[in-house]
Design a protein around this motif. Structure first.
Motif, short mmCIF file in Angstrom:
data_model
loop_
_atom_site.label_atom_id
_atom_site.label_comp_id
_atom_site.label_asym_id
_atom_site.label_seq_id
_atom_site.Cartn_x
_atom_site.Cartn_y
_atom_site.Cartn_z
N CYS A 27 0.89 -1.26 -0.07
CA CYS A 27 -0.13 0.02 -0.13
C CYS A 27 0.88 1.27 0.09
CB CYS A 27 -1.00 -0.07 1.52
SG CYS A 27 -2.08 1.44 1.16
N GLU A 28 0.63 2.27 -0.57
CA GLU A 28 1.10 3.74 -0.65
C GLU A 28 -0.17 4.57 -0.65
OE1 GLU A 28 2.61 5.06 -4.59
OE2 GLU A 28 3.58 3.37 -4.13
N PRO A 29 0.27 5.94 -0.41
CA PRO A 29 -0.62 7.04 -0.73
C PRO A 29 -1.39 7.25 -1.88
CG PRO A 29 1.19 7.97 0.50
CD PRO A 29 1.80 6.56 0.01
N VAL A 42 -4.26 6.75 2.27
CA VAL A 42 -3.70 5.37 2.55
C VAL A 42 -4.86 4.36 2.73
CG1 VAL A 42 -2.22 4.22 4.08
CG2 VAL A 42 -1.45 6.32 3.58
N PHE A 93 3.43 -1.16 4.23
CA PHE A 93 3.16 0.13 3.71
C PHE A 93 4.59 0.60 3.05
CE2 PHE A 93 2.90 4.71 4.11
CZ PHE A 93 1.90 5.00 3.22
N ASN A 133 5.72 4.53 1.79
CA ASN A 133 5.23 6.02 1.68
C ASN A 133 5.85 6.73 0.26
OD1 ASN A 133 4.21 8.47 2.13
ND2 ASN A 133 5.37 8.83 3.84
N VAL A 150 1.48 5.40 10.75
CA VAL A 150 1.32 4.17 9.64
C VAL A 150 1.03 2.87 10.76
CG1 VAL A 150 2.62 2.30 8.28
CG2 VAL A 150 2.74 5.12 7.82
#
Length: 481
Positions: free
Chosen positions: A104-106, A124, A142, A144, A157
């Motif tokens: 996952c990332e922004p 997010v 995660f 970023n 996070v």
């Protein structure tokens, strides 16, 4: 046993069009559609399609031994779905091999983690839901934007439920420590950190085809020998880069994909495996906390945020953008929300940099950082006008905060009520099931005595007397007399 964590990022720039001062208030569309389409098609044909096809082939040929991780920004997914659906198909094929983990990332690939906690959290979680919907699994690790990390960001996070996070193995943060171990966030020990080996990563993404490089040409066996020569106790080697490095930064004519294909076999010969980030953070313990008071990233030699926020223009644009963050958060206008995602993208601030890092920067339509700043601020002026038309700027911060608090409380209340409804529905379903079972049992019990009574009656009924044939003849004869 030593393992390699190989990770690629997919993000695509959203090109802004030339936007004049006199367009403010008159034109609300900010994008160069031709540049976006041609740019996406070019990177898809030259990089994404051949690179993903190679990763799929490697996964299938390895019998599950080769592992890789990928993350995709939300804005890149939108562009891929519109202009390069073949890439989406390949991503699904790679997912079907079972050898790829999606992180996952922004959503925007922006800098909200440096500006606004609520904006960061919202995008997010939105991206996490998007990845789960597309690939069937909720990301546990995660990454970023540009591997930006600090103690505070790590704590945030961790509060969203992530078990691990990727970041840069920057020397100023590590000091004498090695990036080849698992670390943890000092504010949240449950969040494990995987640190990028920038030298081994850049050997592939930046230097592979450079004929002036002392190690040119680089072969897979030599590369694996470098990893094998590391101290025995250093068990994790994190190689992180952009997927576009395979085909764009390093052209396919350099045999970059053949080099990649040869890595698993060479690694196997040395007893080196491949692992996904989740496998590593699950199996290995942290050796120490990592202290990062100020944000670091994987960009430039400084490995900090100066490429986006290093000069007055960048900070002015950044502060102006996030000055309306709370109002955008209130909005339900889809165009406002989409424009917000695209204007947050970090490349918009990167184009304004005045740093001389020794590398050529493609600024697209802009002649200079000042040109990039002027164009972006014109667009931002129109965007803020639109936001203010929905939520006037004369509403003071205290009133707005009160409204936001009310909305948040109402949202929490709705969530609790939904949980109560689910519990009641489950209870009603359970009671209905009990009643159905009881009815069936009652019906079965009622039928049984009736059946028994019918059987008993049939058994006690007197038999009809049999008529004798001889007596009938005697009666007939008597009648004839």
């Amino acid at each position: 046993m030593r393992t390699i964590c190989l990770y690629f990022e997919i993000h695509q720039i959203i090109h802004l069009k030339r936007y004049r001062f006199f367009d403010i208030g008159n034109d609300h569309y900010y994008y160069d559609d031709y540049a976006n389409e041609t740019g996406m098609n070019e990177v898809a044909e030259r990089s994404y399609i051949p690179a993903l096809s190679t990763l799929i082939e490697m996964a299938k040929n390895s019998g599950g031994a080769f592992k890789v991780a990928l993350s995709i920004s939300g804005v890149a997914l939108e562009q891929l779905e519109i202009h390069a659906p073949a890439v989406i198909d390949l991503l699904h094929q790679l997912n079907d091999t079972g050898c790829c983990e999606f992180l996952c990332e922004p959503y925007s690939h922006g800098l909200s983690s440096l500006a606004n906690e609520e904006c960061f959290r919202e995008e997010v979680l939105r991206q996490r839901d998007k990845m789960k919907q597309m690939f069937g699994k909720e990301p546990k690790v995660f990454r970023n934007s540009s591997l930006i990390y600090s103690d505070e960001i790590g704590g945030l996070v961790a509060s969203m439920g992530f078990k691990g996070m990727l970041t840069e193995g920057a020397k100023h943060a590590l000091g004498w420590k090695s990036p080849h171990y698992v670390y943890h966030c000092n504010q949240a020990p449950s969040l494990k950190l995987l640190l990028r080996d920038f030298k081994l990563s850049d050997d592939i993404s930046l230097r592979f085809s450079n004929s002036d490089w002392a190690e040119y040409p680089l072969f897979a066996d030599k590369y694996i020998n470098w990893i094998d020569a590391l101290p025995q106790e250093e068990q994790v080697v994190n190689i992180f880069m952009e997927l576009s490095a395979l085909g764009m930064s390093q052209p396919l004519s350099s045999n970059i994909l053949e080099f990649l294909k040869a890595l698993p076999e060479c690694a196997k010969a040395k007893g080196i495996t491949f692992s996904t980030p989740t496998e590593i953070v699950t199996k290995l313990k942290s050796v120490s906390q990592l202290d990062v008071a100020y944000p670091m990233s994987w960009v430039d030699e400084e490995r900090d945020t100066s490429c986006w926020l290093g000069n007055v223009m960048q900070r002015e644009a950044f502060n102006k953008l996030y000055s309306v963050a709370e109002r955008v958060h209130l909005s339900d206008d889809r165009r406002i929300k989409q424009d917000w995602d695209y204007l947050q993208a970090s490349n918009n601030f990167r184009f304004m940099t005045t740093k001389n890092n020794g590398m050529w920067l493609n600024r697209g339509i802009y002649d200079s950082p000042y040109d990039a700043f002027t164009n972006y601020m014109n667009i931002l002026a129109d965007f803020i006008k639109r936001v203010d038309s929905l939520y006037p700027s004369d509403v003071d911060s205290e009133e707005l905060n009160s409204l936001l608090t009310t909305i948040k409380n109402q949202g929490d209340e709705i969530t609790e009520l939904e949980k109560e409804v689910e519990k009641l529905q489950a209870k009603v379903a359970k009671e209905a099931a009990k009643k159905t079972t009881a009815k069936k049992q009652t019906a079965a019990a009622t039928k049984e005595p009736v059946a028994k009574a019918a059987t008993k009656k049939a058994a006690t009924k007197p038999a009809e007397p049999k008529k004798s044939g001889g007596r009938a003849k005697k009666v007939a004869a008597k009648k004839e007399e």
